[in-house]
Design a protein around this motif. Structure first.
Motif, PDB file in Angstrom:
ATOM      1  N   MET A 286       0.764  -1.297  -0.001  1.00 21.47           N
ATOM      2  CA  MET A 286       0.076   0.073  -0.081  1.00 21.47           C
ATOM      3  C   MET A 286       0.908   1.570  -0.055  1.00 21.47           C
ATOM      4  SD  MET A 286      -3.352  -0.928   2.444  1.00 21.47           S
ATOM      5  CE  MET A 286      -2.305  -1.503   3.962  1.00 21.47           C
ATOM      6  N   ILE A 287       2.000   1.434   0.806  1.00 22.60           N
ATOM      7  CA  ILE A 287       2.774   2.504   0.908  1.00 22.60           C
ATOM      8  C   ILE A 287       3.535   2.646  -0.342  1.00 22.60           C
ATOM      9  CG2 ILE A 287       4.862   3.648   2.107  1.00 22.60           C
ATOM     10  CD1 ILE A 287       3.594   1.983   4.467  1.00 22.60           C
ATOM     11  N   ASN A 290       1.481   3.247  -3.751  1.00 18.75           N
ATOM     12  CA  ASN A 290       0.743   4.693  -4.037  1.00 18.75           C
ATOM     13  C   ASN A 290       2.048   5.704  -4.065  1.00 18.75           C
ATOM     14  OD1 ASN A 290      -2.088   4.554  -3.703  1.00 18.75           O
ATOM     15  ND2 ASN A 290      -1.679   3.375  -1.661  1.00 18.75           N
ATOM     16  N   LEU A 291       3.103   5.512  -3.268  1.00 20.89           N
ATOM     17  CA  LEU A 291       3.913   6.573  -3.295  1.00 20.89           C
ATOM     18  C   LEU A 291       4.727   6.668  -4.582  1.00 20.89           C
ATOM     19  CD1 LEU A 291       5.684   6.411   0.193  1.00 20.89           C
ATOM     20  CD2 LEU A 291       4.256   8.114  -0.590  1.00 20.89           C
ATOM     21  N   ALA A 309      -0.559  -1.299  -5.183  1.00 22.17           N
ATOM     22  CA  ALA A 309      -1.276  -0.836  -3.861  1.00 22.17           C
ATOM     23  C   ALA A 309      -2.767  -1.546  -3.777  1.00 22.17           C
ATOM     24  CB  ALA A 309      -1.377   0.707  -4.130  1.00 22.17           C
ATOM     25  N   TYR A 313      -4.188  -3.828  -0.560  1.00 22.01           N
ATOM     26  CA  TYR A 313      -5.540  -3.726   0.189  1.00 22.01           C
ATOM     27  C   TYR A 313      -6.428  -5.138   0.104  1.00 22.01           C
ATOM     28  CZ  TYR A 313      -5.157   1.503  -0.842  1.00 22.01           C
ATOM     29  OH  TYR A 313      -4.549   2.745  -1.042  1.00 22.01           O
ATOM     30  N   ILE A 413      -3.397   2.432   8.062  1.00 22.51           N
ATOM     31  CA  ILE A 413      -2.407   2.464   7.002  1.00 22.51           C
ATOM     32  C   ILE A 413      -3.239   2.382   5.578  1.00 22.51           C
ATOM     33  CG2 ILE A 413      -0.495   1.247   5.640  1.00 22.51           C
ATOM     34  CD1 ILE A 413       0.554   0.475   8.345  1.00 22.51           C
ATOM     35  N   THR A 417      -3.354   5.602   3.203  1.00 23.48           N
ATOM     36  CA  THR A 417      -2.746   5.459   1.855  1.00 23.48           C
ATOM     37  C   THR A 417      -3.827   5.496   0.461  1.00 23.48           C
ATOM     38  OG1 THR A 417      -2.876   2.943   1.906  1.00 23.48           O
ATOM     39  CG2 THR A 417      -0.820   3.976   2.517  1.00 23.48           C
ATOM     40  N   SER A 418      -5.108   5.133   0.908  1.00 27.89           N
ATOM     41  CA  SER A 418      -6.223   5.399   0.064  1.00 27.89           C
ATOM     42  C   SER A 418      -6.301   7.112  -0.437  1.00 27.89           C
ATOM     43  CB  SER A 418      -7.390   5.041   0.557  1.00 27.89           C
ATOM     44  OG  SER A 418      -7.603   3.437   0.902  1.00 27.89           O
ATOM     45  N   ILE A 420      -3.643   8.906  -0.136  1.00 34.20           N
ATOM     46  CA  ILE A 420      -2.574   9.482  -1.282  1.00 34.20           C
ATOM     47  C   ILE A 420      -3.018   8.942  -2.491  1.00 34.20           C
ATOM     48  CG2 ILE A 420      -0.093   8.685  -1.674  1.00 34.20           C
ATOM     49  CD1 ILE A 420       0.345   8.211   1.056  1.00 34.20           C
TER      50      ILE A 420
END
Length: 481
Positions: A286-287, A290-291, A309, A313, A413, A417-418, A420
């Protein structure tokens, strides 16, 4: 569970797989007899054939109330295999419809490879034996390696096919070593019998953990979660766009079907360990996904990182280790399949008519074809988890399962992240309605419109009419607990 003795009625249980083989053979035979101009006929034949197989599966190949082992315990018939089989057939049909009208891609060989890959995925979801599972994974993987590099005149496509094959071969070898380790420790290849044999023989949990780690390498590659995600952006960018969509949805769903079945059936004595590992992989995916998506200017690469990502989830539901978590995983995968296939279909159309799949190529899409821009908008909002679309329900289910199982930090988290993810989805949405240099109207083909319309309708249906779809997902989950 003792395998049932063979009966002619068991052939109905594998009717979809048999029909897929027949359809693939028919496509190859007709491909020899028909001229190149008739490739569209083959495409329609394949798409309609897949739809017919799905209907026949729903009518004649429904599982019994209790799970059943057939063919010497090689296959397990339950609501999990049934649900995923329908997802694979839907994904393959949409992929074929999107591909119709592009003579460079749509050939008999292309269609046959899609069908064989779908056959492998169906067997993956039904496998109850390590040998069958590995054969099914390879039956899925080999056609996908070829399809990723199908455009042999394109350097990017050939490079993506080679990369996918090399990385896949290495991780497959590691996974096979893990399977052989499990077989050596337990003396059986039957998934349901392995934990009992391990308990009876008193095998060290350290050795079992080693086998789990090796198997997870292969599963992690299949579902493209961090840190096994490195292949996805390059392969998605170079592969034919419909195949990139197929890889990111149906192939990923097959990986999750195998992952959850193996974890729950083979490693029940190590639940606390693998739930922690899955939670870490989910958080990393997820991190990182997305980043890294924030900086992408190529839509296929952006969707590749988004796919990483999204896998994170979905893993949140697996980490919950509960019927609600698995039901959320199945629901999320159904939503993600139609959502991402629609997004890749639109990227495919724009790239064919504009010559680029960079973000700037989508500027002015809202003016060139408002309906297509709206479909892309709906897809992106669903990926971002905005109600009343299907992606919202999927996220609610997996996050609720995490909270129910006490994994509050993981759910938090996921929510952060959603947010982001919404940023880069909104960036694409803004570009759709920004003035563009080219204002030539986009005119998609009828099969393409059919495929995208099916996806959009299902996105709305899964987001608004929740009960029947959730009931099916819960039935699939109950077969594993």
């Amino acid at each position: 569970m003792t395998p049932a003795p063979f009966e002619p009625s068991m052939l109905l249980a594998i009717l979809p797989e048999m029909l897929l083989v027949v359809l693939a053979a028919l496509v190859l035979i007709l491909n020899v007899g028909l001229r190149r101009q008739a490739d569209g006929v083959l495409g329609w034949l394949t798409a309609i054939g897949l739809a017919v197989i799905a209907v026949l599966s729903a009518v004649f190949a429904r599982p019994a109330e209790t799970p059943q082992l057939i063919f010497g315990g090689m296959l397990r018939l339950d609501w999990v295999s049934f649900s995923f089989r329908l997802l694979f057939l839907l994904g393959a049909a949409i992929t074929v419809l999107v591909s119709i009208g592009h003579s460079r891609t749509l050939t008999g060989e292309y269609l046959a490879l899609v069908l064989v890959a779908t056959l492998g995925m169906s067997l993956m979801a039904s496998s109850a034996n390590l040998i069958m599972l590995y054969l099914a994974i390879e039956t899925t993987s080999l056609p996908l390696y070829i399809l990723a590099g199908f455009h042999i005149e394109s350097q990017k496509s050939v490079e993506s096919g080679i990369k996918y094959m090399l990385y896949g071969a290495v991780t497959s070898a590691v996974m096979l070593y893990g399977f052989s380790w499990l077989f050596g420790l337990s003396g059986t290849a039957n998934l349901a019998m392995i934990p009992f044999r391990l308990t009876q023989s008193g095998v060290s949990s350290l050795l079992v953990g080693g086998a789990l780690f090796l198997a997870m390498v292969g599963f992690g590659f299949k579902i493209s979660v961090a840190p096994f995600h490195f292949w996805a952006p390059d392969v998605y960018e170079g592969a034919p766009t419909p195949i990139a969509g197929f890889l990111s949805t149906a192939s990923k769903a097959a990986g999750f079907a195998v992952l959850v079945r193996v974890l729950l059936a083979v490693f029940p004595q190590m639940t606390s360990f693998w739930t922690l590992v899955i939670a870490i992989l989910a958080a990393l995916s997820m991190i990182i996904g997305n980043l890294l998506a924030l900086t992408q200017r190529n839509l296929k690469r952006l969707l590749a990182y988004s796919s990483i990502a999204q896998a994170g989830y979905i893993l949140v539901g697996v980490a919950a280790d509960s019927p609600l978590g698995v039901a959320g995983m199945v629901y999320y995968l159904a939503s993600y399949l139609v959502t991402n296939l629609a997004a890749f279909a639109i990227v495919w159309l724009v790239a064919q008519q504009v010559g680029s799949d960079d973000l700037d190529a989508f500027a002015g899409l809202g003016k060139r074809n408002p309906a297509i821009a709206l479909a892309m908008l709906i897809s992106l909002l669903s990926l971002g988890g905005i109600p009343p679309l299907s992606g919202f329900i999927g996220k609610v289910l997996v996050f609720a399962a995490a909270i129910e199982s006490g994994q509050i930090a993981l759910a938090l988290i996921g929510v952060l992240t959603s947010v982001i993810g919404l940023y880069y989805y909104l960036t694409v949405m803004k570009t759709l309605y920004r003035p563009g240099a080219d204002e030539t109207p986009l005119r998609p083909s009828i099969p393409w419109q059919t495929a995208v319309l099916i996806c959009v309708v299902l996105m709305l249906a899964l987001g608004v009419i929740v009960a029947p779809w959730y009931g099916q997902s819960l039935a699939a989950a109950s077969a594993l607990f």
